[in-house]
Structures are given as C-alpha cells and as structure tokens.
Design a protein around this motif. Structure first.
Motif, PDB file in Angstrom:
ATOM      1  N   UNK A  99       0.827  -1.201   0.000  1.00  0.00           N
ATOM      2  CA  UNK A  99       0.000   0.000   0.000  1.00  0.00           C
ATOM      3  C   UNK A  99       0.871   1.265   0.000  1.00  0.00           C
ATOM      4  N   UNK A 100       1.972   1.268   0.738  1.00  0.00           N
ATOM      5  CA  UNK A 100       2.865   2.425   0.763  1.00  0.00           C
ATOM      6  C   UNK A 100       3.495   2.658  -0.609  1.00  0.00           C
ATOM      7  N   UNK A 101       3.748   1.580  -1.320  1.00  0.00           N
ATOM      8  CA  UNK A 101       4.263   1.721  -2.690  1.00  0.00           C
ATOM      9  C   UNK A 101       3.173   2.286  -3.602  1.00  0.00           C
ATOM     10  N   UNK A 102       1.960   1.744  -3.489  1.00  0.00           N
ATOM     11  CA  UNK A 102       0.853   2.202  -4.342  1.00  0.00           C
ATOM     12  C   UNK A 102       0.479   3.657  -4.062  1.00  0.00           C
ATOM     13  N   UNK A 103       0.428   4.046  -2.792  1.00  0.00           N
ATOM     14  CA  UNK A 103      -0.083   5.362  -2.409  1.00  0.00           C
ATOM     15  C   UNK A 103       0.991   6.437  -2.305  1.00  0.00           C
ATOM     16  N   UNK A 104       2.237   6.034  -2.114  1.00  0.00           N
ATOM     17  CA  UNK A 104       3.298   7.022  -1.898  1.00  0.00           C
ATOM     18  C   UNK A 104       4.532   6.785  -2.763  1.00  0.00           C
ATOM     19  N   UNK A 105       4.536   5.727  -3.573  1.00  0.00           N
ATOM     20  CA  UNK A 105       5.679   5.442  -4.427  1.00  0.00           C
ATOM     21  C   UNK A 105       6.913   4.998  -3.684  1.00  0.00           C
ATOM     22  N   UNK A 106       6.735   4.480  -2.466  1.00  0.00           N
ATOM     23  CA  UNK A 106       7.897   4.082  -1.659  1.00  0.00           C
ATOM     24  C   UNK A 106       8.435   2.727  -2.108  1.00  0.00           C
ATOM     25  N   UNK A 107       9.731   2.636  -2.391  1.00  0.00           N
ATOM     26  CA  UNK A 107      10.330   1.372  -2.801  1.00  0.00           C
ATOM     27  C   UNK A 107      10.570   0.445  -1.594  1.00  0.00           C
ATOM     28  N   UNK A 108      10.087  -0.763  -1.691  1.00  0.00           N
ATOM     29  CA  UNK A 108      10.197  -1.725  -0.591  1.00  0.00           C
ATOM     30  C   UNK A 108      11.640  -1.956  -0.164  1.00  0.00           C
ATOM     31  N   UNK A 109      12.580  -1.901  -1.113  1.00  0.00           N
ATOM     32  CA  UNK A 109      13.977  -2.194  -0.776  1.00  0.00           C
ATOM     33  C   UNK A 109      14.649  -1.081   0.015  1.00  0.00           C
ATOM     34  N   UNK A 110      13.952   0.038   0.237  1.00  0.00           N
ATOM     35  CA  UNK A 110      14.513   1.114   1.044  1.00  0.00           C
ATOM     36  C   UNK A 110      13.851   1.216   2.415  1.00  0.00           C
ATOM     37  N   UNK A 111      13.041   0.213   2.764  1.00  0.00           N
ATOM     38  CA  UNK A 111      12.331   0.188   4.031  1.00  0.00           C
ATOM     39  C   UNK A 111      12.826  -0.969   4.885  1.00  0.00           C
ATOM     40  N   UNK A 112      12.959  -0.738   6.168  1.00  0.00           N
ATOM     41  CA  UNK A 112      13.311  -1.795   7.111  1.00  0.00           C
ATOM     42  C   UNK A 112      12.160  -1.922   8.105  1.00  0.00           C
ATOM     43  N   UNK A 113      11.426  -3.031   8.020  1.00  0.00           N
ATOM     44  CA  UNK A 113      10.317  -3.264   8.945  1.00  0.00           C
ATOM     45  C   UNK A 113      10.894  -3.588  10.315  1.00  0.00           C
ATOM     46  N   UNK A 114      10.404  -2.885  11.331  1.00  0.00           N
ATOM     47  CA  UNK A 114      10.900  -3.067  12.689  1.00  0.00           C
ATOM     48  C   UNK A 114       9.962  -3.911  13.547  1.00  0.00           C
ATOM     49  N   UNK A 115       8.653  -3.615  13.498  1.00  0.00           N
ATOM     50  CA  UNK A 115       7.685  -4.358  14.307  1.00  0.00           C
ATOM     51  C   UNK A 115       6.286  -4.055  13.798  1.00  0.00           C
ATOM     52  N   UNK A 116       5.324  -4.790  14.317  1.00  0.00           N
ATOM     53  CA  UNK A 116       3.917  -4.546  13.997  1.00  0.00           C
ATOM     54  C   UNK A 116       3.125  -4.489  15.296  1.00  0.00           C
ATOM     55  N   UNK A 117       2.003  -3.773  15.227  1.00  0.00           N
ATOM     56  CA  UNK A 117       1.111  -3.702  16.382  1.00  0.00           C
ATOM     57  C   UNK A 117      -0.321  -3.581  15.866  1.00  0.00           C
ATOM     58  N   UNK A 118      -1.210  -4.388  16.420  1.00  0.00           N
ATOM     59  CA  UNK A 118      -2.623  -4.273  16.077  1.00  0.00           C
ATOM     60  C   UNK A 118      -3.150  -3.055  16.825  1.00  0.00           C
ATOM     61  N   UNK A 119      -3.584  -2.051  16.069  1.00  0.00           N
ATOM     62  CA  UNK A 119      -4.009  -0.795  16.682  1.00  0.00           C
ATOM     63  C   UNK A 119      -5.528  -0.614  16.676  1.00  0.00           C
ATOM     64  N   UNK A 120      -6.253  -1.507  16.025  1.00  0.00           N
ATOM     65  CA  UNK A 120      -7.718  -1.489  16.079  1.00  0.00           C
ATOM     66  C   UNK A 120      -8.214  -2.912  15.851  1.00  0.00           C
ATOM     67  N   UNK A 121      -9.240  -3.286  16.599  1.00  0.00           N
ATOM     68  CA  UNK A 121      -9.766  -4.639  16.469  1.00  0.00           C
ATOM     69  C   UNK A 121     -11.246  -4.651  16.821  1.00  0.00           C
ATOM     70  N   UNK A 122     -12.018  -5.222  15.923  1.00  0.00           N
ATOM     71  CA  UNK A 122     -13.423  -5.523  16.187  1.00  0.00           C
ATOM     72  C   UNK A 122     -13.619  -6.965  15.733  1.00  0.00           C
ATOM     73  N   UNK A 123     -14.698  -7.564  16.112  1.00  0.00           N
ATOM     74  CA  UNK A 123     -14.920  -8.962  15.744  1.00  0.00           C
ATOM     75  C   UNK A 123     -14.771  -9.140  14.237  1.00  0.00           C
ATOM     76  N   UNK A 124     -13.828  -9.976  13.843  1.00  0.00           N
ATOM     77  CA  UNK A 124     -13.633 -10.292  12.439  1.00  0.00           C
ATOM     78  C   UNK A 124     -12.804  -9.301  11.643  1.00  0.00           C
TER      79      UNK A 124
END
Length: 163
Positions: free
Chosen positions: A74-99
C-alpha cells in the motif's frame, strides 16, 4: 490489479471497516537533518473515507498477505515508496473488532524518501513526531498515535535494508 481484500466489513454495531481480511498501514520513520525522527503522513483525498484527515499510507489486506506485506504494498501504491529502502521493525494491532483488525507496521528509512502520491492522497508529508498531533488526524490514527509514539520511542531508528 485489485486484490481480494477490497470491500467493507460491517461490525455487530453497524460500523463499517475497510478491508475484507483486515487492513494495514505503514508508519515510516526517517531521520530529519537534526537527527530527530520524522514520520510520513498522508493527507487523505477529500472523496475518500475520512477524507481531509491525516493518517498513514495503508489499506485493505489481501487474503494471501501478511500485515507487513500489505502495508509495504500500500505504501508503494499510495506514496511510491520502494520496498527495498524500508526496514520493517515491528507490527502492532491498533484497532480490532470482531472479524477485523488494523495493523500498524513500523518501519525505518535511511533518509526522508521522495514520495509520489496517487489519487488517494491530497498530499504526502514528512512530519516531525512532535507535530503529528497538531494535524487533523484520521480518527483511528488519532486514537492510536500516543501508543505508537510510546512504542517507537523504545525502538532505535536504524537502517538495515531488507532485500
């Protein structure tokens, strides 16, 4: 190409959430000239859900994607960000409803990367962390910003590119 995740999920109380398999967004950090962190924010196009607010590049997860894969795509589609220049550090679920869940993927870039907005963005902007809360934020992002900021404070800004 449209994925199989596009579509609304309606919760038991009637609230609608985008992403048949959940959604994910990228909280991308990079160093400003003074060494402090900036984050990339998207000013949502006025026609979009919660248009006119500021949030993260992101969107619906496809059934075959991890949250990390969806956020980077999505970041590539919406902002043109190249995946090879990103370093994923962690993830966090910030919203949750059933399903349905929204996962924020925290990543770093070595520098303030150039962006190419698509039609979903009125603007993309690198914003100092101290100034994020001054903007009219997307309600979901606003609700999670302090928690995300507290979390990023414990993660040193580093630049180990993933291949």
């Amino acid at each position: 190409m449209r994925g199989d995740g596009d579509g609304w999920v309606v919760s038991a109380n009637g609230a609608a959430y985008w992403g048949r398999h959940g959604a994910a967004g990228l909280l991308l950090r990079a160093p400003r000239p003074d060494g402090s962190a900036a984050v990339l924010l998207q000013h949502r196009a006025i026609w979009s859900h919660q248009g006119g607010t500021w949030g993260l590049p992101g969107g619906a997860r496809d059934s075959h994607e991890t949250p990390e894969q969806a956020a980077v795509r999505e970041a590539h589609e919406e902002a043109g960000l190249p995946a090879d220049q990103l370093t994923v550090r962690t993830t966090v679920v910030t919203a949750e409803v059933t399903g349905w869940t929204y996962t924020t993927v925290i990543a770093d870039a070595e520098e303030l990367l150039d962006t190419i907005p698509n039609r979903e963005s009125a603007e993309l902007r690198w914003v100092a962390e101290d100034e994020v809360a001054d903007l009219p934020l997307h309600p979901g992002f606003a609700a999670s910003w302090q928690r995300l900021r507290d979390l990023t404070a414990s993660i040193p800004l580093t630049f180990n590119h993933q291949s």
